[in-house]
Motif scaffolding. Structure first.
Motif, mmCIF file in Angstrom:
data_model
loop_
_atom_site.group_PDB
_atom_site.id
_atom_site.type_symbol
_atom_site.label_atom_id
_atom_site.label_comp_id
_atom_site.label_asym_id
_atom_site.label_seq_id
_atom_site.Cartn_x
_atom_site.Cartn_y
_atom_site.Cartn_z
ATOM 1 N N LEU A 12 0.818 -1.227 0.000
ATOM 2 C CA LEU A 12 0.000 0.000 0.000
ATOM 3 C C LEU A 12 0.844 1.266 0.000
ATOM 4 C CD1 LEU A 12 -2.834 -0.818 2.545
ATOM 5 C CD2 LEU A 12 -3.099 -0.278 0.126
ATOM 6 N N TYR A 27 -3.068 20.853 -1.982
ATOM 7 C CA TYR A 27 -3.412 21.402 -0.676
ATOM 8 C C TYR A 27 -2.573 22.652 -0.384
ATOM 9 C CZ TYR A 27 -4.214 21.626 4.347
ATOM 10 O OH TYR A 27 -4.550 22.049 5.594
ATOM 11 N N PHE A 30 -3.735 25.592 -2.425
ATOM 12 C CA PHE A 30 -4.982 26.087 -1.863
ATOM 13 C C PHE A 30 -4.712 26.875 -0.581
ATOM 14 C CE2 PHE A 30 -7.960 25.229 1.591
ATOM 15 C CZ PHE A 30 -9.094 25.872 1.117
ATOM 16 N N PHE A 31 -3.839 26.304 0.257
ATOM 17 C CA PHE A 31 -3.549 26.928 1.546
ATOM 18 C C PHE A 31 -2.971 28.334 1.350
ATOM 19 C CE2 PHE A 31 -0.542 27.855 4.971
ATOM 20 C CZ PHE A 31 -1.379 27.758 6.067
ATOM 21 N N ALA A 33 -3.155 30.248 -1.403
ATOM 22 C CA ALA A 33 -4.088 31.140 -2.091
ATOM 23 C C ALA A 33 -5.185 31.632 -1.144
ATOM 24 C CB ALA A 33 -4.712 30.421 -3.283
ATOM 25 N N TYR A 34 -5.641 30.729 -0.294
ATOM 26 C CA TYR A 34 -6.741 31.065 0.605
ATOM 27 C C TYR A 34 -6.235 31.834 1.823
ATOM 28 C CZ TYR A 34 -11.048 30.124 3.291
ATOM 29 O OH TYR A 34 -12.194 30.233 4.020
ATOM 30 N N GLY A 35 -5.132 31.332 2.383
ATOM 31 C CA GLY A 35 -4.656 31.884 3.649
ATOM 32 C C GLY A 35 -3.833 33.150 3.504
ATOM 33 N N PHE A 36 -3.132 33.282 2.377
ATOM 34 C CA PHE A 36 -2.246 34.436 2.224
ATOM 35 C C PHE A 36 -2.858 35.513 1.347
ATOM 36 C CE2 PHE A 36 0.215 31.381 4.183
ATOM 37 C CZ PHE A 36 1.489 31.820 4.500
ATOM 38 N N SER A 37 -4.113 35.349 0.970
ATOM 39 C CA SER A 37 -4.777 36.351 0.142
ATOM 40 C C SER A 37 -5.060 37.605 0.975
ATOM 41 C CB SER A 37 -6.078 35.771 -0.403
ATOM 42 O OG SER A 37 -7.135 36.652 -0.198
ATOM 43 N N LYS A 39 -7.645 38.975 1.264
ATOM 44 C CA LYS A 39 -8.954 38.817 1.897
ATOM 45 C C LYS A 39 -8.811 38.241 3.300
ATOM 46 C CE LYS A 39 -11.805 38.411 -2.178
ATOM 47 N NZ LYS A 39 -12.063 37.453 -3.230
ATOM 48 N N THR A 40 -7.701 37.516 3.546
ATOM 49 C CA THR A 40 -7.456 36.998 4.889
ATOM 50 C C THR A 40 -6.558 37.949 5.674
ATOM 51 O OG1 THR A 40 -7.413 34.817 3.869
ATOM 52 C CG2 THR A 40 -6.759 34.958 6.176
ATOM 53 N N LEU A 41 -5.521 38.450 4.994
ATOM 54 C CA LEU A 41 -4.490 39.202 5.710
ATOM 55 C C LEU A 41 -4.879 40.658 5.945
ATOM 56 C CD1 LEU A 41 -1.252 37.826 4.021
ATOM 57 C CD2 LEU A 41 -2.328 37.120 6.152
ATOM 58 N N GLU A 42 -5.790 41.196 5.127
ATOM 59 C CA GLU A 42 -6.102 42.619 5.266
ATOM 60 C C GLU A 42 -7.558 42.897 5.588
ATOM 61 O OE1 GLU A 42 -4.424 44.994 2.125
ATOM 62 O OE2 GLU A 42 -2.602 43.784 2.159
ATOM 63 N N ILE B 2 -5.348 -7.335 -0.024
ATOM 64 C CA ILE B 2 -4.198 -6.816 0.735
ATOM 65 C C ILE B 2 -4.609 -6.704 2.189
ATOM 66 C CG2 ILE B 2 -2.617 -4.871 1.011
ATOM 67 C CD1 ILE B 2 -3.383 -4.221 -1.980
ATOM 68 N N PRO B 23 -6.092 24.060 9.421
ATOM 69 C CA PRO B 23 -5.700 25.378 8.891
ATOM 70 C C PRO B 23 -6.801 26.080 8.096
ATOM 71 C CG PRO B 23 -3.951 23.780 8.547
ATOM 72 C CD PRO B 23 -5.129 23.010 9.038
ATOM 73 N N PRO B 24 -7.469 25.375 7.145
ATOM 74 C CA PRO B 24 -8.547 26.081 6.438
ATOM 75 C C PRO B 24 -9.639 26.556 7.385
ATOM 76 C CG PRO B 24 -8.016 24.039 5.304
ATOM 77 C CD PRO B 24 -7.262 24.015 6.592
ATOM 78 N N ILE B 27 -8.429 29.673 9.014
ATOM 79 C CA ILE B 27 -8.450 30.785 8.064
ATOM 80 C C ILE B 27 -9.880 31.271 7.843
ATOM 81 C CG2 ILE B 27 -7.962 31.463 5.694
ATOM 82 C CD1 ILE B 27 -5.681 29.379 5.739
ATOM 83 N N VAL B 30 -10.806 33.355 10.733
ATOM 84 C CA VAL B 30 -10.141 34.657 10.684
ATOM 85 C C VAL B 30 -10.871 35.568 9.694
ATOM 86 C CG1 VAL B 30 -8.068 35.839 9.885
ATOM 87 C CG2 VAL B 30 -7.872 33.884 11.413
ATOM 88 N N ARG B 31 -11.233 35.003 8.548
ATOM 89 C CA ARG B 31 -11.913 35.809 7.534
ATOM 90 C C ARG B 31 -13.253 36.329 8.020
ATOM 91 N NH1 ARG B 31 -11.408 34.237 1.340
ATOM 92 N NH2 ARG B 31 -9.151 34.204 1.169
ATOM 93 N N ARG B 38 -4.616 42.738 12.070
ATOM 94 C CA ARG B 38 -4.713 42.479 10.646
ATOM 95 C C ARG B 38 -3.781 43.381 9.865
ATOM 96 N NH1 ARG B 38 -9.249 39.680 9.291
ATOM 97 N NH2 ARG B 38 -9.418 39.040 11.430
ATOM 98 N N ALA B 39 -4.021 43.468 8.591
ATOM 99 C CA ALA B 39 -3.145 44.186 7.683
ATOM 100 C C ALA B 39 -1.734 43.645 7.841
ATOM 101 C CB ALA B 39 -3.192 45.686 7.931
ATOM 102 N N VAL B 40 -1.605 42.302 7.743
ATOM 103 C CA VAL B 40 -0.301 41.657 7.802
ATOM 104 C C VAL B 40 0.419 41.910 6.483
ATOM 105 C CG1 VAL B 40 0.897 39.473 8.091
ATOM 106 C CG2 VAL B 40 -1.302 39.840 9.218
ATOM 107 N N MET B 42 3.180 40.639 4.185
ATOM 108 C CA MET B 42 4.091 39.527 3.950
ATOM 109 C C MET B 42 5.427 40.062 3.471
ATOM 110 S SD MET B 42 2.363 37.020 4.812
ATOM 111 C CE MET B 42 3.491 35.745 4.304
#
Lengths: 217, 237
Positions: A12, A27, A30-31, A33-37, A39-42, B2, B23-24, B27, B30-31, B38-40, B42
């Motif tokens: 297996l 994954y 997605f993580f 795009a979703y988490g660092f957008s 829309k999440t950070l600001e 198997i 994590p999702p 997130i 948070v959203r 906020r206003a992180v 990067m």
């Protein structure tokens, strides 16, 4: 000594690794795009303000027009946050001794400004102009949301370049007559027909630019 | 067929699958909830440049204002206020009865006045000027509080603009009230542009007229219709 034999279930392992190799990158993408957008950070930035000033009370319940306080919004790039004198038009007489107004009172006496925390902030390399939008039939609500329902203001839109361009490419759903600019309950998408919108577009000469130099100057 | 792998491995696999949901979920939460962390940023790129934008803070000045006030007594070009009619509403020592030169009583001017009145004055004086605006109502309630006025509230009823005394005010005096305030009313000179203040004064006059008009004020050809109640917005239905 007996020889080590892999148990039969180890067959297996290979399909599992392939499955993982396929799902983990998806994954991860997605993580990010979703988490660092933005829309999440600001979006949703809601700093604590020195005075518990409520837009829900002043602009909502009392029905004050945004321009009573944000006087420069139709005339300039910057929408001015009101000076203490504006609050004191009323608050020298309404609840003057309220503890909630302590900072406003102090500012009025000393002449030092109330230190409001700034909420919406574009990067310094981007140029934005309120008057260009507000006088062309784009209402506050399209970018700031239902401020008149917020006890404490928070950022509603991403303010990313993609967000700006989305509307610059197709401003139609956000158009409204200039008289309804500060009417946050008005919804151009349902109140107007496409013909009326086309008429507005013509009247206000609307053809938003996508040239880089419009916003990066 | 198997055979099944050991329990521990199945358990770890399921755990990893469940952990991947966390994590999702975080997130998404948070959203959905505004907060102050906020206003992180990067990457800082050139987001913060060593320059001062409008209303920004400059710690070098004692009052923290990056925007400096002009030194007291300076007069910018074109900013003199020597025209007493335009700037004070006074002609030959008396309140002006007319608009200053350069402003004209047109439909557009009155419409502008109406719009500005609705923004700045209606909260206290009401849309029709009877002194029944939302803020006035709320303040009167605070005054009528059973245990005495709340937190030192001392409100004076916003004057009805149809009060006989106020109706006597000349245009220039109304302009002066808007600019400098009167008794308990604050002045709006800092908030409203010069021309708009004249437009508001003109609109107040129109508002007063609208509540105190006689048949003689109506053009003859429209009077019959008015008597039948057919007049709307100045136009015959």
């Amino acid at each position: 000594m007996s020889r080590f034999l892999f148990p039969r279930w180890s067959n297996l392992v290979l399909p599992t690794i392939i499955l993982a190799a396929l799902t983990i990158p998806v994954y991860a993408v997605f993580f990010v795009a979703y988490g660092f957008s933005p829309k999440t950070l600001e979006v949703g930035y809601q700093p604590k303000q020195p005075v518990p000033f409520s837009h829900a009370l002043h602009a909502g319940e009392l029905g004050m027009d945004c321009r009573y306080c944000h006087t420069s919004v139709e005339k300039a790039a910057h929408a001015s946050v009101p000076p203490t004198q504006t609050c004191m038009n009323c608050h020298t007489q309404i609840r003057p001794q309220s503890p909630k107004l302590a900072d406003v009172r102090e500012s009025y006496e000393t002449g030092l400004p109330v230190e409001w925390t700034r909420i919406h902030k574009l990067p310094d390399f981007a140029y934005f102009d309120h008057s260009a939008h507000v006088n062309r039939g784009i209402g506050c609500v399209s970018c700031h949301g239902r401020i008149d329902k917020m006890e404490v203001v928070y950022q509603k839109s991403a303010l990313s370049m993609g967000w700006c361009l989305e509307c610059h490419r197709n401003p139609d759903p956000n158009l409204r007559p200039v008289s309804e600019i500060t009417n946050l309950a008005y919804d151009g998408a349902t109140e107007l027909t496409q013909t009326e919108r086309d008429a507005l577009k013509k009247k206000y000469h609307i053809s938003p630019s996508e040239d880089c130099s419009t916003c990066h100057r | 067929m198997i055979p099944k792998p050991p329990r521990v491995l199945i358990f770890l696999g399921v755990l990893a699958g469940l952990a991947a949901i966390v994590p999702p979920a975080v997130i998404a939460r948070v959203r959905a909830t505004p907060d102050e962390n906020r206003a992180v940023h990067m990457f800082f790129d050139m987001d913060f440049q060593p320059k001062f934008k409008t209303q920004a803070v400059n710690p070098l000045f004692a009052d923290g204002r990056a925007q400096r006030y002009a030194v007291a007594g300076t007069v910018a070009r074109g900013e003199t206020d020597l025209d007493t009619h335009l700037h004070q509403g006074v002609v030959n020592g008396a309140w002006a009865e007319s608009l200053p030169a350069g402003l004209e009583m047109t439909d557009a001017f009155l419409a502008r006045g109406q719009q500005r009145f609705n923004i700045y004055c209606s909260v206290c004086h009401g849309y029709a000027g009877f002194g029944d605006g939302t803020v006035n109502k709320r303040a009167m309630e605070l005054m009528a509080n059973a245990e005495g006025p709340v937190y030192g509230t001392s409100w004076v009823q916003a004057k009805s603009l149809h009060d006989p005394v106020v109706r006597e005010h000349q245009l220039g005096m109304l302009y002066n009230v808007v600019t400098n305030g009167i008794r308990n009313m604050a002045g709006y000179g800092a908030q409203i542009d010069l021309e708009d203040r004249w437009a508001i004064a003109a609109y107040v006059k129109a508002l007063q007229l609208s509540q105190n008009a006689s048949l003689q004020d109506v053009p003859t050809e429209l009077r019959d219709n008015l008597k039948k109640g057919n007049l709307q917005n100045g136009e015959v239905k």
